[in-house]
Scaffold this motif. Structure first.
Motif, PDB file in Angstrom:
ATOM      1  N   LEU A 295     -29.681 -37.772  66.588  1.00  0.00           N
ATOM      2  CA  LEU A 295     -29.820 -36.761  65.219  1.00  0.00           C
ATOM      3  C   LEU A 295     -31.268 -36.927  64.559  1.00  0.00           C
ATOM      4  N   TYR A 296     -31.847 -37.940  64.484  1.00  0.00           N
ATOM      5  CA  TYR A 296     -33.457 -37.875  63.907  1.00  0.00           C
ATOM      6  C   TYR A 296     -34.205 -37.145  64.981  1.00  0.00           C
ATOM      7  N   ALA A 297     -34.094 -37.253  66.157  1.00  0.00           N
ATOM      8  CA  ALA A 297     -34.857 -36.421  67.014  1.00  0.00           C
ATOM      9  C   ALA A 297     -34.702 -34.824  67.074  1.00  0.00           C
ATOM     10  N   LEU A 298     -33.281 -34.658  66.762  1.00  0.00           N
ATOM     11  CA  LEU A 298     -33.178 -32.941  66.757  1.00  0.00           C
ATOM     12  C   LEU A 298     -33.664 -32.774  65.282  1.00  0.00           C
ATOM     13  N   ALA A 299     -33.590 -33.227  64.414  1.00  0.00           N
ATOM     14  CA  ALA A 299     -34.042 -33.310  62.989  1.00  0.00           C
ATOM     15  C   ALA A 299     -35.799 -32.779  63.099  1.00  0.00           C
TER      16      ALA A 299
ATOM     17  N   SER B  79     -39.632 -35.638  71.367  1.00  0.00           N
ATOM     18  CA  SER B  79     -39.147 -35.922  69.978  1.00  0.00           C
ATOM     19  C   SER B  79     -37.880 -37.071  70.223  1.00  0.00           C
ATOM     20  N   LEU B  80     -37.323 -37.290  71.112  1.00  0.00           N
ATOM     21  CA  LEU B  80     -36.380 -38.272  71.408  1.00  0.00           C
ATOM     22  C   LEU B  80     -37.122 -39.621  71.490  1.00  0.00           C
ATOM     23  N   TYR B  81     -38.140 -39.488  72.290  1.00  0.00           N
ATOM     24  CA  TYR B  81     -38.854 -40.733  72.642  1.00  0.00           C
ATOM     25  C   TYR B  81     -39.540 -41.335  71.327  1.00  0.00           C
ATOM     26  N   PHE B  82     -40.082 -40.581  70.392  1.00  0.00           N
ATOM     27  CA  PHE B  82     -40.647 -40.788  69.368  1.00  0.00           C
ATOM     28  C   PHE B  82     -39.559 -41.329  68.422  1.00  0.00           C
ATOM     29  N   SER B  83     -38.523 -40.571  68.167  1.00  0.00           N
ATOM     30  CA  SER B  83     -37.484 -41.108  67.442  1.00  0.00           C
ATOM     31  C   SER B  83     -36.865 -42.415  67.774  1.00  0.00           C
ATOM     32  N   ALA B  84     -36.675 -42.800  69.090  1.00  0.00           N
ATOM     33  CA  ALA B  84     -36.425 -44.024  69.490  1.00  0.00           C
ATOM     34  C   ALA B  84     -37.442 -45.234  69.004  1.00  0.00           C
ATOM     35  N   GLU B  85     -38.606 -44.708  69.330  1.00  0.00           N
ATOM     36  CA  GLU B  85     -39.646 -45.852  69.075  1.00  0.00           C
ATOM     37  C   GLU B  85     -39.724 -46.166  67.536  1.00  0.00           C
ATOM     38  N   THR B  86     -39.601 -45.013  66.560  1.00  0.00           N
ATOM     39  CA  THR B  86     -39.458 -45.315  65.320  1.00  0.00           C
ATOM     40  C   THR B  86     -38.366 -45.799  64.477  1.00  0.00           C
TER      41      THR B  86
ATOM     42  N   ALA C 299     -40.435 -39.824  59.381  1.00  0.00           N
ATOM     43  CA  ALA C 299     -40.681 -40.984  60.484  1.00  0.00           C
ATOM     44  C   ALA C 299     -40.512 -42.278  59.667  1.00  0.00           C
ATOM     45  N   GLY C 300     -41.203 -42.240  58.448  1.00  0.00           N
ATOM     46  CA  GLY C 300     -40.866 -43.497  57.600  1.00  0.00           C
ATOM     47  C   GLY C 300     -39.563 -43.876  57.082  1.00  0.00           C
ATOM     48  N   ALA C 301     -38.693 -42.732  56.755  1.00  0.00           N
ATOM     49  CA  ALA C 301     -37.439 -43.097  56.329  1.00  0.00           C
ATOM     50  C   ALA C 301     -36.456 -43.466  57.709  1.00  0.00           C
ATOM     51  N   GLU C 302     -36.869 -42.988  58.771  1.00  0.00           N
ATOM     52  CA  GLU C 302     -36.234 -43.306  59.756  1.00  0.00           C
ATOM     53  C   GLU C 302     -36.464 -44.706  60.101  1.00  0.00           C
ATOM     54  N   ALA C 303     -37.728 -45.044  60.188  1.00  0.00           N
ATOM     55  CA  ALA C 303     -37.933 -46.695  60.434  1.00  0.00           C
ATOM     56  C   ALA C 303     -37.039 -47.572  59.414  1.00  0.00           C
ATOM     57  N   LEU C 304     -37.132 -47.172  58.211  1.00  0.00           N
ATOM     58  CA  LEU C 304     -36.309 -48.048  57.213  1.00  0.00           C
ATOM     59  C   LEU C 304     -34.784 -47.943  57.685  1.00  0.00           C
ATOM     60  N   ASN C 305     -34.459 -46.800  57.883  1.00  0.00           N
ATOM     61  CA  ASN C 305     -33.060 -46.869  58.085  1.00  0.00           C
ATOM     62  C   ASN C 305     -32.424 -47.374  59.349  1.00  0.00           C
ATOM     63  N   GLY C 306     -33.417 -47.271  60.477  1.00  0.00           N
ATOM     64  CA  GLY C 306     -33.350 -47.947  61.789  1.00  0.00           C
ATOM     65  C   GLY C 306     -33.107 -49.454  61.437  1.00  0.00           C
ATOM     66  N   LEU C 307     -34.029 -49.930  60.716  1.00  0.00           N
ATOM     67  CA  LEU C 307     -34.051 -51.563  60.165  1.00  0.00           C
ATOM     68  C   LEU C 307     -32.744 -51.783  59.781  1.00  0.00           C
ATOM     69  N   LEU C 308     -32.361 -51.099  58.767  1.00  0.00           N
ATOM     70  CA  LEU C 308     -31.081 -51.437  58.120  1.00  0.00           C
ATOM     71  C   LEU C 308     -29.752 -51.406  58.979  1.00  0.00           C
ATOM     72  N   LEU C 309     -29.818 -50.332  59.719  1.00  0.00           N
ATOM     73  CA  LEU C 309     -28.502 -50.233  60.581  1.00  0.00           C
ATOM     74  C   LEU C 309     -28.498 -51.009  61.584  1.00  0.00           C
ATOM     75  N   ILE C 310     -29.625 -51.352  62.211  1.00  0.00           N
ATOM     76  CA  ILE C 310     -29.741 -52.396  63.328  1.00  0.00           C
ATOM     77  C   ILE C 310     -29.284 -53.765  62.622  1.00  0.00           C
ATOM     78  N   GLY C 311     -29.966 -54.217  61.569  1.00  0.00           N
ATOM     79  CA  GLY C 311     -29.646 -55.483  60.816  1.00  0.00           C
ATOM     80  C   GLY C 311     -27.949 -55.474  60.576  1.00  0.00           C
ATOM     81  N   TRP C 312     -27.526 -54.240  60.050  1.00  0.00           N
ATOM     82  CA  TRP C 312     -26.174 -54.229  59.717  1.00  0.00           C
ATOM     83  C   TRP C 312     -25.318 -54.597  61.061  1.00  0.00           C
ATOM     84  N   SER C 313     -25.700 -53.826  62.364  1.00  0.00           N
ATOM     85  CA  SER C 313     -25.219 -54.194  63.717  1.00  0.00           C
ATOM     86  C   SER C 313     -25.138 -55.679  64.018  1.00  0.00           C
TER      87      SER C 313
END
Length: 143
Positions: free
Chosen positions: A58-62, A86-93, A112-126
């Motif tokens: 979803l982030y990559a598409l956006a 875009s997909l590579y950058f999104s996964a990396e971010t 990119a900043g929002a994705e990094a913070l969101n990813g950290l939160l969701l990975i932590g949740w998982s």
């Protein structure tokens, strides 16, 4: 810039809802499934991994869509920009890996900043959910 902010907020809400529904679904299904407790943990890992893949997509598409809008920015690797980039950058971010080989410019840096913070939160949740599931399903089975 307002478009990027709106997209950031939409993605934060959407990815959080996706993650919530996936974890809630696991909580409902796992107690009913008649498989070994260790297999349940593998199911948790695979399912949460797939949820993260969807969220990264979803982030990559956006990002791909926003970069095609004039004046919102680009990725430094613009000469070979594609959905794959875009997909590579999104996964990396999302994972906060941050190689730095693809760098956003302009307003899309906010995404990119929002994705990094969101990813950290969701990975932590998982990770937290996985620990709780492991504790619940492994009780009495031993290591």
């Amino acid at each position: 810039m307002l478009l990027v902010i709106a997209v950031c907020l939409s993605l934060l809400i959407t990815t959080t809802l996706i993650h919530y529904e996936v974890l809630r679904g696991l909580s409902v299904v796992l107690p009913r499934v008649r498989i070994r407790p260790r297999a349940k943990l593998i199911l948790v890992i695979i399912t949460t991994f797939l949820a993260h893949v969807v969220e990264i997509l979803l982030y990559a598409l956006a990002l791909y869509s926003l970069i095609h809008q004039p004046g919102l920015g680009s990725l430094q690797e613009a000469e070979s920009f594609s959905m794959a980039t875009s997909l590579y950058f999104s996964a990396e971010t999302y994972t906060s890996l941050g190689y730095g080989d693809v760098v956003p410019t302009g307003a899309v840096r906010l995404l990119a900043g929002a994705e990094a913070l969101n990813g950290l939160l969701l990975i932590g949740w998982s990770a937290s959910y996985t620990y709780i599931a492991m504790e619940r399903f492994w009780k009495g089975e031993g290591p």
